[in-house]
Design an enzyme around this catalytic site. Structure first.
Site, PDB file in Angstrom:
ATOM      1  N   HIS A  81       1.070  -0.831   0.033  1.00  0.00           N
ATOM      2  CA  HIS A  81      -0.251  -0.227  -0.131  1.00  0.00           C
ATOM      3  C   HIS A  81       1.009   1.264  -0.363  1.00  0.00           C
ATOM      4  O   HIS A  81       2.097   0.760   0.686  1.00  0.00           O
ATOM      5  CB  HIS A  81      -1.434   0.578   1.612  1.00  0.00           C
ATOM      6  CG  HIS A  81       0.152  -0.059   2.263  1.00  0.00           C
ATOM      7  ND1 HIS A  81      -0.125   0.772   3.384  1.00  0.00           N
ATOM      8  CD2 HIS A  81       0.121  -0.967   3.515  1.00  0.00           C
ATOM      9  CE1 HIS A  81       0.326   0.725   3.946  1.00  0.00           C
ATOM     10  NE2 HIS A  81       0.557  -0.142   4.532  1.00  0.00           N
ATOM     11  N   ASP A  83      -0.052   4.527   0.911  1.00  0.00           N
ATOM     12  CA  ASP A  83      -0.909   5.752   1.840  1.00  0.00           C
ATOM     13  C   ASP A  83       0.109   5.006   3.666  1.00  0.00           C
ATOM     14  O   ASP A  83       0.416   4.308   3.318  1.00  0.00           O
ATOM     15  CB  ASP A  83      -2.588   5.847   2.385  1.00  0.00           C
ATOM     16  CG  ASP A  83      -2.694   3.883   3.196  1.00  0.00           C
ATOM     17  OD1 ASP A  83      -2.472   3.193   2.270  1.00  0.00           O
ATOM     18  OD2 ASP A  83      -3.866   4.079   3.358  1.00  0.00           O
ATOM     19  N   ASP A 113       6.589   0.962   6.779  1.00  0.00           N
ATOM     20  CA  ASP A 113       4.831   0.872   6.730  1.00  0.00           C
ATOM     21  C   ASP A 113       4.720   1.705   5.319  1.00  0.00           C
ATOM     22  O   ASP A 113       3.822   2.332   5.746  1.00  0.00           O
ATOM     23  CB  ASP A 113       3.874   0.542   7.958  1.00  0.00           C
ATOM     24  CG  ASP A 113       3.181  -0.572   7.328  1.00  0.00           C
ATOM     25  OD1 ASP A 113       2.481  -0.536   6.725  1.00  0.00           O
ATOM     26  OD2 ASP A 113       1.423   0.148   8.221  1.00  0.00           O
ATOM     27  N   GLU A 145      -5.160   1.133   2.350  1.00  0.00           N
ATOM     28  CA  GLU A 145      -5.219   0.427   3.364  1.00  0.00           C
ATOM     29  C   GLU A 145      -5.323   0.800   4.684  1.00  0.00           C
ATOM     30  O   GLU A 145      -6.065  -0.206   4.890  1.00  0.00           O
ATOM     31  CB  GLU A 145      -4.241  -0.243   2.957  1.00  0.00           C
ATOM     32  CG  GLU A 145      -3.708  -1.787   3.747  1.00  0.00           C
ATOM     33  CD  GLU A 145      -3.160  -1.904   5.288  1.00  0.00           C
ATOM     34  OE1 GLU A 145      -2.833  -2.722   5.733  1.00  0.00           O
ATOM     35  OE2 GLU A 145      -3.156  -0.457   5.886  1.00  0.00           O
ATOM     36  N   GLU A 146      -4.487   1.811   5.278  1.00  0.00           N
ATOM     37  CA  GLU A 146      -4.538   2.148   6.487  1.00  0.00           C
ATOM     38  C   GLU A 146      -6.112   2.445   7.071  1.00  0.00           C
ATOM     39  O   GLU A 146      -6.603   2.875   8.661  1.00  0.00           O
ATOM     40  CB  GLU A 146      -3.519   3.368   6.825  1.00  0.00           C
ATOM     41  CG  GLU A 146      -2.149   2.659   6.354  1.00  0.00           C
ATOM     42  CD  GLU A 146      -1.401   2.316   7.532  1.00  0.00           C
ATOM     43  OE1 GLU A 146      -2.469   1.448   8.643  1.00  0.00           O
ATOM     44  OE2 GLU A 146      -0.181   1.423   7.389  1.00  0.00           O
ATOM     45  N   GLU A 173       3.904  -6.446   3.924  1.00  0.00           N
ATOM     46  CA  GLU A 173       3.922  -5.894   5.333  1.00  0.00           C
ATOM     47  C   GLU A 173       5.295  -5.885   6.028  1.00  0.00           C
ATOM     48  O   GLU A 173       5.848  -6.903   5.974  1.00  0.00           O
ATOM     49  CB  GLU A 173       2.476  -6.464   6.187  1.00  0.00           C
ATOM     50  CG  GLU A 173       1.337  -5.854   5.308  1.00  0.00           C
ATOM     51  CD  GLU A 173       0.451  -3.967   5.713  1.00  0.00           C
ATOM     52  OE1 GLU A 173       1.863  -3.378   6.165  1.00  0.00           O
ATOM     53  OE2 GLU A 173      -0.204  -3.591   4.424  1.00  0.00           O
ATOM     54  N   HIS A 365       3.708   2.822  12.005  1.00  0.00           N
ATOM     55  CA  HIS A 365       3.077   3.850  12.913  1.00  0.00           C
ATOM     56  C   HIS A 365       3.329   5.454  13.598  1.00  0.00           C
ATOM     57  O   HIS A 365       2.837   5.805  15.225  1.00  0.00           O
ATOM     58  CB  HIS A 365       1.296   3.002  13.471  1.00  0.00           C
ATOM     59  CG  HIS A 365       0.682   2.578  12.569  1.00  0.00           C
ATOM     60  ND1 HIS A 365      -0.256   1.957  12.225  1.00  0.00           N
ATOM     61  CD2 HIS A 365       0.939   2.161  10.994  1.00  0.00           C
ATOM     62  CE1 HIS A 365      -0.483   1.215  11.225  1.00  0.00           C
ATOM     63  NE2 HIS A 365      -0.075   1.480  10.505  1.00  0.00           N
TER      64      HIS A 365
HETATM   65 ZN   LIG Z   1       0.655  -1.021   6.137  1.00  0.00          ZN
END
Ligand SMILES: [Zn+2]
Length: 397
Positions: A81, A83, A113, A145-146, A173, A365
């Site tokens: 992903h 984003d 990520d 995705e997030e 991931e 994150h």
């Molecule tokens: Zn991810």
């Protein structure tokens, strides 16, 4: 053992840096990143397909590097992903969207990520072109995705429409380059309760939205307790379906019967759980227990339960040959994780899928997110081997 072989190529580091430089926080457009990747993949001879949101602000890119035969079906998908989660309120020691290299780590939002993985895949395109491919390599870059794996289904539906059937998929991931073959499903909901305001001294003249919402929340809590009371699948942590109420707002003042209340909740279910049954139990409680009572007090009372996101569970067959291949190439046994991904969406249309990517979810994150350079190097070696084994000429003898 910080030898040459532990360092990724300059091309990989350049690509990861470049990708971090695009602020692709989920609420923003990802088009600048997608256009940059598309230009690179197109220049390397890939066939490109974009699937976009109606307004075109966000796009998935599916790029196919075909073998000399021109074949576009079969082959291996490398999926990630584009984003990233927001940096709001986080204390970063450097600018989050400007990559910084320090002590063998590359810092920046999305480094782990999952722009590290995407950077490796983009940097390897010339290497893949130089291999004797008999099946295509596909690059799948998704949006949103997030915020509930919202983008990838558009791309996957397009694959089905074009009869492109890859033989296997790697979702990159962060797993510290260990194969992962399962995670739970998620359903996320918003519940809005609309009652009637009144003076707090005359509660019988109103319909208290907060109090009715509280009863729905207690019901959800009791449902969670019953699901948690029978642990089932010990591959997962915890080994049962969980539910959580994450946000509540409502009311005006202590002396006013509340007109509005809303709350967000989610559940994360085991692959064998009947997700519909859980949702139906909540909807039935609202329509049979809560609404009749509210409407007896106020005929226009309402409760709206809206599902905001649905991510399917991922449960690959541990005996699937592609799982064994990834175990062989990484030297690690397949395991399970507690976060969600797009893997279930690929696996649900029959593509054998394994999650395996560089970096640790521990760094995802967070402020000062980073990825270790040796993880990027390990990912390069793994992807070269995986493409060779899935898309290369079969070995004889
Ligand atoms: Zn991810």
């Amino acid at each position: 053992m910080a030898g040459e072989d532990q360092a990724p190529s300059d091309a990989t580091v350049d690509w990861v840096r470049r990708l971090i430089g695009f602020d692709t926080t989920s609420r923003r457009s990802n088009r600048a990143l997608i256009d940059s990747a598309a230009e690179h993949l197109g220049a390397q001879g890939c066939h490109l397909t974009l699937t976009t949101t109606d307004d075109g602000a966000k796009a998935n890119l599916f790029a196919t590097l075909a073998p000399p035969s021109g074949q576009r079906t079969g082959g291996l998908v490398l999926s990630g992903h584009t984003d990233v989660v927001p940096v709001d309120g986080q204390a970063w020691t450097s600018a989050p969207f400007k990559a910084v290299l320090r002590d063998g780590r590359l810092y920046g939002r999305g480094s782990c990520d999952m722009k590290g993985f995407l950077g490796v895949t983009l940097a390897l395109v010339p290497a893949f072109r130089g291999m004797a491919l008999t099946e295509p390599v596909h690059f799948a870059l998704s949006f949103d995705e997030e915020v509930g794996c919202v983008g990838a289904p558009l791309m996957i539906a397009d694959l089905a429409a074009r009869a492109v059937r890859p033989r296997a998929c790697i979702v990159g991931e962060p797993t510290l380059m260990q194969p992962v073959i399962g995670h739970k499903a998620i359903r996320l909901f918003r519940c809005r309760v609309h009652g009637r305001p009144a003076h707090a001294s005359l509660p019988h003249e109103g319909a208290n939205a907060i109090e009715f919402a509280a009863r729905i929340m207690v019901f959800i809590r009791s449902l969670a307790d019953s699901l948690g009371s029978k642990p089932r699948c010990h591959d997962f942590h915890p080994p049962y379906t969980t539910m959580s109420i994450g946000q509540v707002s409502g009311g005006t003042a202590a002396n006013i019967v509340a007109e509005h209340c809303e709350f967000l909740f989610e559940y994360r279910s085991l692959p064998e759980e009947d997700d519909d049954r859980i949702e139906q139990a909540i909807r039935a409680f609202i329509s049979h227990e809560i609404l009749p009572e509210m409407r007896a007090a106020y005929s226009r009372a309402d409760v709206a339960l809206e599902r905001l996101a649905t991510v399917p569970a991922f449960a690959a067959d541990a005996r699937e040959p592609f799982t064994h291949l990834v175990e062989e190439l990484t030297g690690a046994a397949a395991g399970y994780v507690s976060y969600c991904s797009e893997a279930g969406q690929f696996s649900d249309i029959g593509i054998p899928t394994v999650i395996c990517g560089p970096g640790s979810i521990e760094q995802a994150h967070r402020a000062d997110e980073w990825i270790a350079l040796d993880q990027l190097a390990a990912c390069e070696r793994f992807l070269i081997d995986a493409v060779d084994r899935v898309c290369g000429a079969p070995r004889h003898g």
